[in-house]
Design an enzyme around this catalytic site. Structure first.
Site, short mmCIF file in Angstrom:
data_model
loop_
_atom_site.label_atom_id
_atom_site.label_comp_id
_atom_site.label_asym_id
_atom_site.label_seq_id
_atom_site.Cartn_x
_atom_site.Cartn_y
_atom_site.Cartn_z
N ASP A 45 25.91 44.68 33.02
CA ASP A 45 25.84 45.97 32.32
C ASP A 45 24.63 46.75 32.81
OD1 ASP A 45 25.82 48.08 30.48
OD2 ASP A 45 24.84 46.86 28.92
N ASN A 84 24.01 50.21 31.93
CA ASN A 84 23.55 51.33 31.10
C ASN A 84 23.21 50.93 29.67
OD1 ASN A 84 26.09 50.89 30.19
ND2 ASN A 84 26.77 53.03 30.29
N ASP A 143 24.87 49.57 27.23
CA ASP A 143 25.80 49.66 26.09
C ASP A 143 26.42 48.29 25.76
OD1 ASP A 143 27.54 49.32 28.17
OD2 ASP A 143 28.77 51.09 27.76
N ASP A 190 29.88 46.89 33.70
CA ASP A 190 30.48 48.11 34.27
C ASP A 190 30.59 48.05 35.80
OD1 ASP A 190 27.69 48.62 34.90
OD2 ASP A 190 27.50 49.30 32.81
N ASP A 228 43.70 44.05 39.26
CA ASP A 228 44.74 43.38 38.47
C ASP A 228 45.93 44.33 38.35
OD1 ASP A 228 45.74 41.42 36.50
OD2 ASP A 228 43.61 40.92 36.33
N ASP A 271 49.66 40.14 37.23
CA ASP A 271 49.62 39.56 35.88
C ASP A 271 51.00 39.21 35.32
OD1 ASP A 271 47.84 39.22 33.42
OD2 ASP A 271 49.42 40.52 32.62
N GLU A 296 50.27 35.61 39.28
CA GLU A 296 50.04 34.71 38.15
C GLU A 296 51.41 34.19 37.71
OE1 GLU A 296 48.10 34.43 33.69
OE2 GLU A 296 49.36 36.10 34.23
N HIS A 339 39.69 33.64 33.30
CA HIS A 339 39.31 34.32 32.05
C HIS A 339 40.20 33.94 30.87
CE1 HIS A 339 42.70 36.49 33.56
NE2 HIS A 339 42.80 37.16 32.43
N ASP A 340 41.22 33.14 31.10
CA ASP A 340 42.12 32.71 30.02
C ASP A 340 41.90 31.25 29.63
OD1 ASP A 340 43.48 35.15 29.99
OD2 ASP A 340 44.98 34.46 31.45
O1 TEU Z 1 48.04 35.89 31.04
C1 TEU Z 1 49.38 35.46 30.98
C2 TEU Z 1 49.56 34.36 30.02
O2 TEU Z 1 48.65 33.88 29.41
C3 TEU Z 1 50.95 33.91 29.81
O3 TEU Z 1 51.75 34.72 30.55
C4 TEU Z 1 51.26 32.55 30.29
O4 TEU Z 1 52.63 32.53 30.60
C5 TEU Z 1 51.08 31.46 29.30
O5 TEU Z 1 49.76 31.35 28.91
C6 TEU Z 1 51.56 30.17 29.91
O6 TEU Z 1 51.80 29.23 28.96
C7 TEU Z 1 47.82 37.15 31.54
C8 TEU Z 1 46.35 37.48 31.52
O7 TEU Z 1 45.68 36.62 32.39
C9 TEU Z 1 45.84 37.45 30.12
O8 TEU Z 1 44.45 37.66 30.04
C10 TEU Z 1 46.57 38.50 29.34
O9 TEU Z 1 46.23 38.42 27.99
C11 TEU Z 1 48.08 38.37 29.48
O10 TEU Z 1 48.51 38.16 30.82
C12 TEU Z 1 48.75 39.64 29.03
O11 TEU Z 1 48.54 40.67 29.94
CA CA Z 2 27.80 49.32 30.51
#
Ligand code: TEU
Ligand code: CA
Length: 557
Positions: free
Chosen positions: A21, A23, A25, A29, A98, A201, A258, A330-331
């Site tokens: 970050d 700025n 907030d 960014d 993405d 995605d 993905e 990130h998931d």
């Molecule tokens: O994630 C996709 C996702 O989590 C599911 O499609 C997946 O099939 C499942 O977990 C499998 O069991 C992507 C992004 O990476 C995620 O951050 C988003 O929240 C999601 O798509 C919706 O855009």
């Molecule tokens: Ca910022």
């Protein structure tokens, strides 16, 4: 398999909101990304994937896009995006965005217009169905983030719309050629700007099994997992091939799909020589021990499971195409907290896990913070949770009879916030991420785990990742490290993960002792020079290597 420019590269995922970050907030960014390009270069990164930065209400942290052609002001401006592309190019770094086109935001103008006139042009961009109050919904699918995937259409009591993710993420109707044209136009617009390509995605979800129908319920809520529909859907590749032809192939763009729920025989269609994507993620380990019941019912992955699953994927893909290897994104939980048994996460084991994954066939993606060994954090209360998926899973656990403590423990481990907490640049306040209040809690362990501390320390996790990257990019090892076949070695030996990478005229031996206890490993007599070791010493007697707990080595062999 045709050789491609990106095969020997190293990729890096940035989650912009939590990267840097500039700025104050509290939100990372684009300016922050620009200021860290030299850092990425120093690490050795060639391809950078940015999680979504388009305009978005951020209901699902940017995976709910309200304008595909603009940058969300919280992240910056289009000028800054152009500056980022130009600055990255100067450093020979390829930027990938993405591509979120299974759904958009309910605040996208297409959806607003669909609500104004469901029978008009934009109504056909979505799945809108008639529904009389009290009657059954079009089908009993459960959205990924909980509850029915049908929601009343705002302003129309007699209609519902489909959302396989959150209700603020209405699904786009890919059966409609007009919608597909809009998507292709948008993709090409970005590629014309100089973008190298996309991470794509949730793409398998674009093909629905129609007409909508119920499948057997798998929880007390009477709903069923979307997986049931995906198993039955056919014709996905008609869409994917058309998209690739109209967009990616024309630009020789790099694309990483993905892909979950893929069918065994479809691998070449996805990533073979004429496949619709360059690569796709290997989620075989990621999904190990998942439970239809929910996170509370998930077991931890054992080293043996990890090894055997990875080897299966490697075998399946060799000669067909290139998978992308990850330990986290990130998931997912932080890889080191997920795959290393509790209480055994230390610099040595972190390096071992990174090394075992990095030396596989395929393209490695480092997720921001992985290169310094960032870990999960601990929740003290459910109020600290931001992730919509974790909030749902907390409720799922309670509904299944878990105590609040058990429910908290389940989301503690799997919450997507674990990977989304801000990057630890240094030991100053907020880990040097922001001068303001970070949008998500900084992991309190930042004073001991941070980049500044690791950069000048030769035995740090960070310097170990640099060594791995250097080995990958060393032309002397291209045939083994990049193109070699993965051949398991002593696969039956408990908690030993060892494999050859056998290529034209050269071979490497990669070994990790995936446990705290030392163990002895008989070396093949072809073993030559040691290339990498995550410990200072090596002990070999009579052709037997005495491996310390979590020791990791790479030999020429
Ligand atoms: O994630 C996709 C996702 O989590 C599911 O499609 C997946 O099939 C499942 O977990 C499998 O069991 C992507 C992004 O990476 C995620 O951050 C988003 O929240 C999601 O798509 C919706 O855009
Ligand atoms: Ca910022």
């Amino acid at each position: 398999m045709e050789r491609k420019w990106w095969h020997g590269k190293t990729a890096y995922q940035i989650y912009p909101k939590s990267f840097m970050d500039t700025n104050g907030d509290g939100i990372g960014d684009l300016r922050g990304v620009i200021t860290k390009l030299d850092y990425l270069k120093e690490l050795g990164v060639d391809i950078v994937w940015l999680s979504p930065i388009y305009c978005s209400p951020l209901a699902d942290q940017g995976y709910d896009i309200s304008d595909y052609y603009n940058i969300d002001p919280r992240f910056g401006t289009m000028e800054e995006m152009e500056e980022l592309l130009a600055e990255a190019k100067k450093r020979d770094i390829h930027i990938v965005m993405d591509l979120v086109v299974n759904h958009c935001s309910d605040e996208h103008e297409w959806f607003k217009k669909a609500c104004e006139d469901p029978d008009g042009k934009y109504g056909k961009y979505f799945y809108i169905m008639d529904h009389k109050k009290g009657e059954p919904l079009p089908c009993n699918w459960r959205s990924y983030f909980g509850g029915s995937c049908w929601e009343p259409l705002p302003g129309h009591e007699d209609k519902v719309y489909l959302h396989v993710f959150h209700k603020k993420q209405p699904d786009l109707n890919w059966e409609n050629p007009e919608l597909r044209e809009e998507i292709y136009k948008m993709i090409n617009w970005w590629l014309d700007k100089g973008l190298a390509g996309f991470r794509i995605d949730a793409i398998v979800n674009i093909k629905k099994k129609l007409p909508f129908e119920n499948y057997p319920a798998d929880r007390a809520d009477g709903l069923c997992s979307i997986d049931r529909m995906l198993e039955k859907a056919t014709g996905l590749f008609d869409f994917l091939d058309e998209m690739a032809d109209r967009t990616f192939r024309k630009y020789d763009a790099f694309t990483a799909g993905e892909v979950f729920n893929d069918k065994e025989e479809d691998l070449p269609l996805y990533i073979g020589d004429n496949g619709c994507f360059s690569t796709m993620y290997d989620f075989a380990e990621t999904i190990l021990n998942r439970s239809i019941k929910g996170w509370y019912d998930m077991k931890r992955v054992t080293p043996e499971q990890y090894k055997n699953t990875v080897f299966m994927s490697q075998k399946r893909v060799h000669g067909v195409g290139f998978l992308s290897n990850i330990i986290e994104n990130h998931d997912e939980p932080r890889g080191v907290s997920h795959y290393i048994p509790d209480g055994e996460c230390c610099e040595t084991s972190k390096k071992m896990l990174g090394g075992l994954s990095f030396m596989l066939e395929g393209l490695p993606f480092i997720y921001q913070g992985q290169e310094i060994g960032m870990e999960n954090f601990t929740y003290h209360s459910v109020d600290e949770v931001d992730d919509i998926s974790a909030k749902d899973q907390y409720q799922v656990a309670l509904d299944a009879g878990c105590t609040p403590e058990e429910a908290l423990a389940a989301i503690d481990h799997f919450s997507r916030d674990n990977a989304r907490s801000p990057f630890h640049w240094d030991g100053s306040e907020n880990a040097g991420f922001s001068s303001g209040t970070p949008w998500l809690r900084v992991n309190p362990n930042y004073p001991s785990i941070n980049l500044a501390e690791q950069k000048d320390r030769p035995d740090s996790v960070w310097n170990f990742y640099r060594k791995l990257i250097r080995l990958r990019s060393d032309p002397a090892y291209t045939e083994s490290v990049i193109y070699g076949e993965t051949i398991p070695y002593l696969q039956e030996q408990h908690n030993l993960m060892a494999y050859f990478r056998r290529g034209e005229g050269q071979q490497l031996l990669v070994m990790g002792n995936f446990q705290k206890q030392p163990q002895d490993v008989v070396l093949p007599d072809t073993v030559k020079q040691l290339l990498i070791n995550n410990l200072p010493d090596l002990s070999i007697t009579d052709g037997t290597l005495h491996m310390e707990g979590y020791q990791f080595v790479v030999f020429e062999a």
